[in-house]
Write a protein that holds these residues in place. Structure first.
Motif, PDB file in Angstrom:
ATOM      1  N   TYR A   9       0.835  -1.212   0.000  1.00  0.00           N
ATOM      2  CA  TYR A   9       0.000   0.000   0.000  1.00  0.00           C
ATOM      3  C   TYR A   9       0.868   1.260   0.000  1.00  0.00           C
ATOM      4  CZ  TYR A   9      -4.230  -2.678   1.190  1.00  0.00           C
ATOM      5  OH  TYR A   9      -5.293  -3.525   1.185  1.00  0.00           O
ATOM      6  N   ILE A  10       1.885   1.262   0.830  1.00  0.00           N
ATOM      7  CA  ILE A  10       2.767   2.431   0.936  1.00  0.00           C
ATOM      8  C   ILE A  10       3.478   2.674  -0.394  1.00  0.00           C
ATOM      9  CG2 ILE A  10       4.897   3.263   2.034  1.00  0.00           C
ATOM     10  CD1 ILE A  10       3.819   1.746   4.613  1.00  0.00           C
ATOM     11  N   CYS A  13       1.030   3.855  -3.127  1.00  0.00           N
ATOM     12  CA  CYS A  13       0.601   5.246  -2.928  1.00  0.00           C
ATOM     13  C   CYS A  13       1.736   6.234  -3.196  1.00  0.00           C
ATOM     14  CB  CYS A  13      -0.006   5.427  -1.542  1.00  0.00           C
ATOM     15  SG  CYS A  13      -1.666   4.697  -1.461  1.00  0.00           S
ATOM     16  N   ALA A  14       2.975   5.856  -2.903  1.00  0.00           N
ATOM     17  CA  ALA A  14       4.109   6.707  -3.279  1.00  0.00           C
ATOM     18  C   ALA A  14       4.175   6.834  -4.799  1.00  0.00           C
ATOM     19  CB  ALA A  14       5.415   6.140  -2.717  1.00  0.00           C
ATOM     20  N   VAL A  42      -3.922  10.142  -0.726  1.00  0.00           N
ATOM     21  CA  VAL A  42      -3.208   9.037  -0.087  1.00  0.00           C
ATOM     22  C   VAL A  42      -3.511   8.985   1.412  1.00  0.00           C
ATOM     23  CG1 VAL A  42      -0.862   8.326   0.591  1.00  0.00           C
ATOM     24  CG2 VAL A  42      -1.392   8.815  -1.805  1.00  0.00           C
ATOM     25  N   TYR A  50       0.296   5.130   7.632  1.00  0.00           N
ATOM     26  CA  TYR A  50       0.718   4.624   6.330  1.00  0.00           C
ATOM     27  C   TYR A  50       0.733   5.726   5.273  1.00  0.00           C
ATOM     28  CZ  TYR A  50       0.158   0.116   8.566  1.00  0.00           C
ATOM     29  OH  TYR A  50       0.279  -0.942   9.419  1.00  0.00           O
ATOM     30  N   ALA A  54       3.996   6.743   3.091  1.00  0.00           N
ATOM     31  CA  ALA A  54       3.992   6.819   1.622  1.00  0.00           C
ATOM     32  C   ALA A  54       4.574   8.150   1.148  1.00  0.00           C
ATOM     33  CB  ALA A  54       2.572   6.629   1.086  1.00  0.00           C
ATOM     34  N   TYR A  58       8.003   8.673  -1.028  1.00  0.00           N
ATOM     35  CA  TYR A  58       8.011   9.490  -2.248  1.00  0.00           C
ATOM     36  C   TYR A  58       9.136  10.530  -2.197  1.00  0.00           C
ATOM     37  CZ  TYR A  58       6.661  13.397  -5.237  1.00  0.00           C
ATOM     38  OH  TYR A  58       6.670  14.437  -6.130  1.00  0.00           O
TER      39      TYR A  58
END
Length: 181
Positions: A9-10, A13-14, A42, A50, A54, A58
């Motif tokens: 997920y992280i 989303c990044a 996000v 989380y 993310a 990024y």
């Protein structure tokens, strides 16, 4: 939530932030980008912990030189340039949006409010950065670093709230996002 799922997920989303960073409307000093929309989206989707991770991933990817920032740029030079304050400001923005959700819950009204607050946090960091590192006056930093982004920021906050909550609910119904708050 298991570690593998949270890492996926992280990372995903990044990547979403990196893709939306390429959506850009050029302005003289700092462009309007999809990054702030992505940050709100996000955190609305993943929550404080989380979502902030993310955002940090990024920024770290961009800092080491991967072309994830606006206009496919990357490297420490971007972080010390005119847009650096906005990018660094994404971290407290994510935390504050997430804290707001933890305190008030995930309703549409609260999602819009959380994302508008987050937009102002990002703009505050960006204007402060412009003041200090671009050697602008406070009024010039406000005029060039905040004012042009307010209407777009409110629109992006509403989009992040709507899309983020819709995705969150659908993923939870599909039991793909069970534990993230």
């Amino acid at each position: 939530m298991d570690t593998t799922r949270s890492l996926v997920y992280i990372a995903f989303c990044a990547a979403v932030i990196a893709v939306l960073a390429q959506v850009m409307i050029p302005l003289p000093l700092v462009p309007i980008t999809g990054q702030t929309l992505a940050i709100g989206l996000v955190v609305t989707l993943l929550g404080k912990k989380y979502g902030t991770q993310a955002v940090c991933l990024y920024i770290m990817l961009g800092a080491i030189g991967l072309p994830v920032f606006t206009a496919f740029s990357g490297g420490l030079g971007v972080l010390v340039g005119p847009t650096g304050g906005y990018i660094i400001g994404f971290i407290p923005t994510a935390m504050i949006i997430g804290l707001y959700f933890e305190k008030f819950g995930y309703t549409y009204v609260h999602a819009v409010i959380a994302n508008i607050i987050g937009m102002f946090v990002t703009l505050l960091f960006g204007a402060l950065w412009l003041k200090l590192f671009a050697n602008l006056t406070w009024s010039a930093a406000f005029i060039s670093g905040v004012l042009p982004f307010m209407i777009a920021g409110i629109v992006k906050a509403c989009i992040a709230a709507t899309v983020g909550l819709t995705l969150k609910r659908r993923l939870q119904q599909a039991k793909l996002l069970q534990i993230i708050q």
